[in-house]
Write a protein that holds these residues in place. Structure first.
Motif, short mmCIF file in Angstrom:
data_model
loop_
_atom_site.label_atom_id
_atom_site.label_comp_id
_atom_site.label_asym_id
_atom_site.label_seq_id
_atom_site.Cartn_x
_atom_site.Cartn_y
_atom_site.Cartn_z
N THR A 29 0.84 -1.21 0.00
CA THR A 29 0.00 0.00 0.00
C THR A 29 0.87 1.25 0.00
N PHE A 30 1.86 1.27 0.91
CA PHE A 30 2.76 2.42 0.97
C PHE A 30 3.52 2.58 -0.34
N ALA A 31 4.00 1.45 -0.91
CA ALA A 31 4.80 1.52 -2.13
C ALA A 31 3.98 2.08 -3.29
N THR A 32 2.72 1.65 -3.40
CA THR A 32 1.86 2.15 -4.48
C THR A 32 1.71 3.66 -4.41
N GLN A 33 1.39 4.15 -3.19
CA GLN A 33 1.23 5.60 -3.01
C GLN A 33 2.55 6.33 -3.20
N ALA A 34 3.65 5.76 -2.64
CA ALA A 34 4.96 6.41 -2.73
C ALA A 34 5.43 6.51 -4.18
N ASN A 35 5.22 5.44 -4.96
CA ASN A 35 5.63 5.48 -6.37
C ASN A 35 4.84 6.52 -7.13
#
Length: 849
Positions: free
Chosen positions: A569-575
């Motif tokens: 979840t964090f990676a999707t938003q961060a990317n």
């Protein structure tokens, strides 16, 4: 012809003296030709009509002469004639009640406007407060009589005619009012001089206030950084994970609550500094040099130190949490193993020191010897546990465990007891072996049981210890490894159960032999204390622990799956956020280079673009929420993204700062354009030339690019160091390239580079380029102009008095000058004389202003 000679001050051709009509027409034509030579177009006015006494044509000609020689030369703020005269009247009568000059007819009927004009310039001639709006005839006659008596202005109008006419004659009133303008033209020069001084002083006062605001804001920001860095550099260790997590929460509050306002203050500080420097350059003042330690570079350096300390503090908190977790896990494991070992060693010293073999039979001695051998096997099996206990204690010491003293004391006690057990075991074995020679029988079954039961019992204890062992993992692979090991352990249970059944069959065989041979057993196996019941009990306990271990491992697997979901979840938003920031940074770079339209349109577009970027803030906050969940779950790695929260925070702050700086650059260009009078076309030309030579689109020119840009604009340093027109014909440009070898003169180019790149960075920004070109192509105020203005106010004296300043300048600026002007000490000094020359020079040089 005589009228024209008197009113113009010039000689006309000699008139013809004949009495005939042709002579009169010729004389009138000479007058009309003279009027036409002064640039006046005469429409439908002929000499014949004038000679024939045409009243309308004669009056038209007279009004044309009045307009040309009495009104046309009037000019107020680049307006002329009627509009300029009306503007002059409006400004002079603005402070007076009941006066509102909007035209040259109805606005003058009550006579107050005429009296106001006289009172504004000669207050000693008119008692304005005694005049009444309802008595226009008295007001008009008063003004006409005073003007005729004291100002030498003929009485051209009749009060009763003006009052009794619905709309007074506009041309008559305009002609009469122009006489006041010419009478007071000297006072107008003083007002113009006062306005120039007011403008200069207003700029100076505004600059001083901006300097004070910058100093205060810089001091406050540096003080906050100074107070914050020691807190971030504090490395006081805590004893528990909860205490460190409290510190982490405080740090999160700092990041989300306390720091963002300071980021805004830092950005505003840079904008204020750039705006102030631009205003100082535009007003031809020296550049602002902040107090020592308060330069923008000093603040950036302090901010860089703050962010370094901030990063180090966050890394330290995370490492401390990991360390304390590891310590708590090791401490619990140490005490668990120590308790098991101490339980096992309880009573062993008493057993090893007894001398029961002295009164035992041969079989009993043999049994004691075998029992001792089994004990040695058990002792050797426990050697690993003792070594593990010592290794855990050593690791706790290396990790600086807060209760290391009690751990060391307990470990030392176990090691000392272990050494004592080793010595006692060796001594007892020697005694039993000496006695064994006298004993011959042995119960092989009991011995076999003891030898097989002891390691199996130790295996079960080890298995139970492993099944109760605490574990800590950080990802799915680690928990999968534990689950795999546990499955491998369960696969060995059938073989272990066979071993248990084999051991139990040995005891059954003993019972069978005893029963078949009528042997009375004393009860316990003489070679071991491990009973079949204890083996079954431990086996049942171990089997009960297996599903508990399954449940614990499955729970941890679920936790790690949840953590992996948080990572994704964090990676999707961060990317998404990282790509957005990168795209916007590149887009801002293109916008700053490719902007079209007027500067105001560009500024509006940039501010709208800034609002678009700010509308993305909820996505940043959403990412902060995901990051908080990540930290709360103690997740320290993320294989799904290369972005970290710190990296994205810095990128977001850089994005906001870049758009704010770009907006500030356009605002400064507007200031430069308005202050220097640069046309929109010139700005377009400068921008086009700059962009053409900015090959890498980096927003700055290298020295050679800057030199080529100057050449393209027709800037010939070798041959002309005065102001340039910015245009060069092709032949001149070709001659310039040939004569200079495509290069400006080194000496002059170095002088220019010193102006546009004072810090020696090796590049020239567009703002520096615009400042240089505007300086080279426009005029600015100078100390000599201000001195000349003061000299007008002083009546051509070399000094000025406080009374004269208060009379000509607004109160606040008059007091500003009086407070800062030094006494005048020249030979022509008078009481209260002030030195306006040194004051004016100080405005444009090194001073304390």
């Amino acid at each position: 012809m005589l009228l024209l000679e008197v009113i113009s001050g010039e000689r006309l051709p000699k008139p013809e003296r004949g009495k005939m009509r042709v002579h009169k027409i010729n004389n009138v034509n000479k007058a009309l030709d003279f009027i036409a030579s002064k640039g006046v177009k005469l429409v439908s006015i002929g000499a014949e009509e004038i000679v024939d006494g045409n009243a309308k044509m004669t009056l038209g000609m007279i009004w044309t002469i009045i307009l040309r020689f009495a009104i046309q030369d009037i000019s107020v703020e680049e307006t002329s004639a009627k509009e300029g005269l009306l503007l002059w009247c409006q400004r002079k009568t603005a402070p007076y009640k009941n006066v509102n000059v909007q035209n040259f007819h109805i606005s003058w009927k009550d006579g107050l406007a005429f009296n106001a004009l006289i009172h504004r310039h000669r207050p000693d001639l008119i008692d304005y407060d005694s005049l009444r709006k309802d008595d226009p005839v008295t007001n008009l006659n008063n003004a006409f009589e005073v003007a005729e008596k004291h100002l030498d202005i003929p009485k051209m109008l009749d009060a009763e005619d003006i009052v009794n006419t619905a709309r007074p004659d506009e041309k008559a009133i305009m002609t009469y009012v122009s006489s006041f303008y010419h009478a007071f033209s000297g006072a107008q020069k003083a007002e113009t001089a006062a306005n120039r001084i007011c403008k200069v002083l207003a700029v100076n006062q505004e600059n001083e206030q901006m300097m004070e605001d910058y100093e205060k804001l810089a001091s406050d920001l540096l003080e906050w950084i100074r107070r914050t860095i020691p807190w971030l550099e504090d490395r006081t260790q805590e004893k528990t994970v909860n205490d460190m997590q409290a510190k982490q929460e405080d740090f999160r509050d700092y990041r989300t609550v306390h720091k963002p306002p300071k980021v805004q203050e830092k950005c505003q500080l840079e904008i204020s500094f750039n705006t102030l420097q631009t205003k100082l350059r535009l007003s031809n003042r020296p550049a602002f040099m902040p107090s020592e330690g308060r330069m923008v570079s000093d603040i950036n350096s302090a901010w860089h130190t703050l962010e370094g300390a901030e990063k180090g503090y966050e890394e330290w908190i995370l490492s401390e949490i990991r360390r304390l977790e590891r310590l708590e896990h090791l401490a619990e494991k140490f005490h668990q193993k120590a308790a098991i070992h101490e339980s096992w060693t309880d009573g062993k010293e008493a057993m090893l020191t007894q001398k029961d073999y002295e009164t035992s039979t041969l079989s009993e001695v043999k049994a004691l010897l075998r029992k001792h051998e089994a004990f040695e096997s058990d002792l050797a099996a426990h050697q690993d546990r003792v070594e593990q206990i010592a290794a855990i204690a050593q690791e706790l010491n290396e990790l600086d465990y807060y209760d290391a003293a009690s751990v060391n004391a307990r470990c030392q006690k176990i090691c000392d007891q272990w050494d004592t057990l080793g010595t006692l075991t060796h001594n007892r074995k020697d005694s039993l072996e000496r006695t064994e020679k006298q004993l011959e029988s042995i119960d092989e079954l009991y011995l076999e049981y003891a030898k097989r039961a002891a390691p199996f019992n130790n295996w079960m204890e080890g298995a139970m210890e492993d099944l109760q062992d605490m574990f800590i993992v950080h990802n799915i692979d680690e928990i999968q490894g534990l689950i795999t090991a546990h499955e491998q352990f369960k696969a060995t249970l059938p073989e272990a159960n066979k071993e248990r059944e084999a051991i139990q069959s040995i005891q059954a065989e003993v019972q069978k032999i005893a029963q078949s041979n009528g042997i009375k057993l004393s009860g316990a196996n003489p070679y071991t204390t491990i009973t079949p019941e204890s083996i079954d009990n431990k086996w049942e306990k171990a089997m009960a622990m297996v599903p508990q271990r399954d449940k614990a491992l499955q729970g941890e697997l679920n936790k790690q799956n949840s953590n992996d979901t948080l990572r994704a979840t964090f990676a999707t938003q961060a990317n998404a956020v990282g790509a957005y920031i990168q795209a916007k940074m590149e887009e801002i770079g293109r916008i700053s280079i490719e902007m079209n339209g007027t500067l105001e349109d560009q500024l509006t577009h940039l501010k709208e673009y800034q609002q678009t970027i700010m509308s993305y803030m909820p996505e940043i906050n959403k990412l902060e929420g995901h990051h908080q969940h990540i930290q709360e779950a103690l997740i320290f790695d993320n294989q799904y993204t290369s972005y970290t929260m710190e990296h994205l925070r810095v990128g977001w702050e850089q994005l906001l700062t870049t758009i704010a700086r770009t907006i500030n650059e356009v605002e400064n260009q507007i200031l430069t354009r308005d202050a220097k009078g640069i046309s929109q076309e010139q700005l377009y030309e400068y921008r086009a030339s700059f962009n053409h030579f900015d090959k890498d689109r980096g927003g700055a020119l290298q020295p050679e690019e800057f030199k080529a840009c100057l050449i393209s604009l027709g800037y010939d340093v070798e041959n002309d160091k005065t102001k340039r027109s910015g245009q060069m014909v092709s032949d001149d440009f070709r001659a310039l390239l040939i004569s200079t070898g495509n290069n400006l003169g080194d000496g002059e180019f170095n002088r220019i580079m010193g102006i546009v790149d004072p810090n020696g960075t090796g590049s020239v920004t567009f703002q520096a380029f615009i400042d240089f070109m505007s300086t080279e192509t426009t005029d600015t105020d100078s100390a000599d102009q201000v001195i000349a203005s003061f000299k007008i106010l002083a009546g051509d004296k070399n000094f000025i008095t406080a009374e004269e300043l208060r009379r000509e300048l607004p109160p606040d600026q008059a007091e500003y000058c009086i407070a800062r002007m030094a006494p005048y000490t020249g030979p022509d000094a008078a009481p209260g004389a002030l030195d306006y020359m040194s004051f004016s020079t100080a405005l444009y040089g090194e001073s304390d202003l």
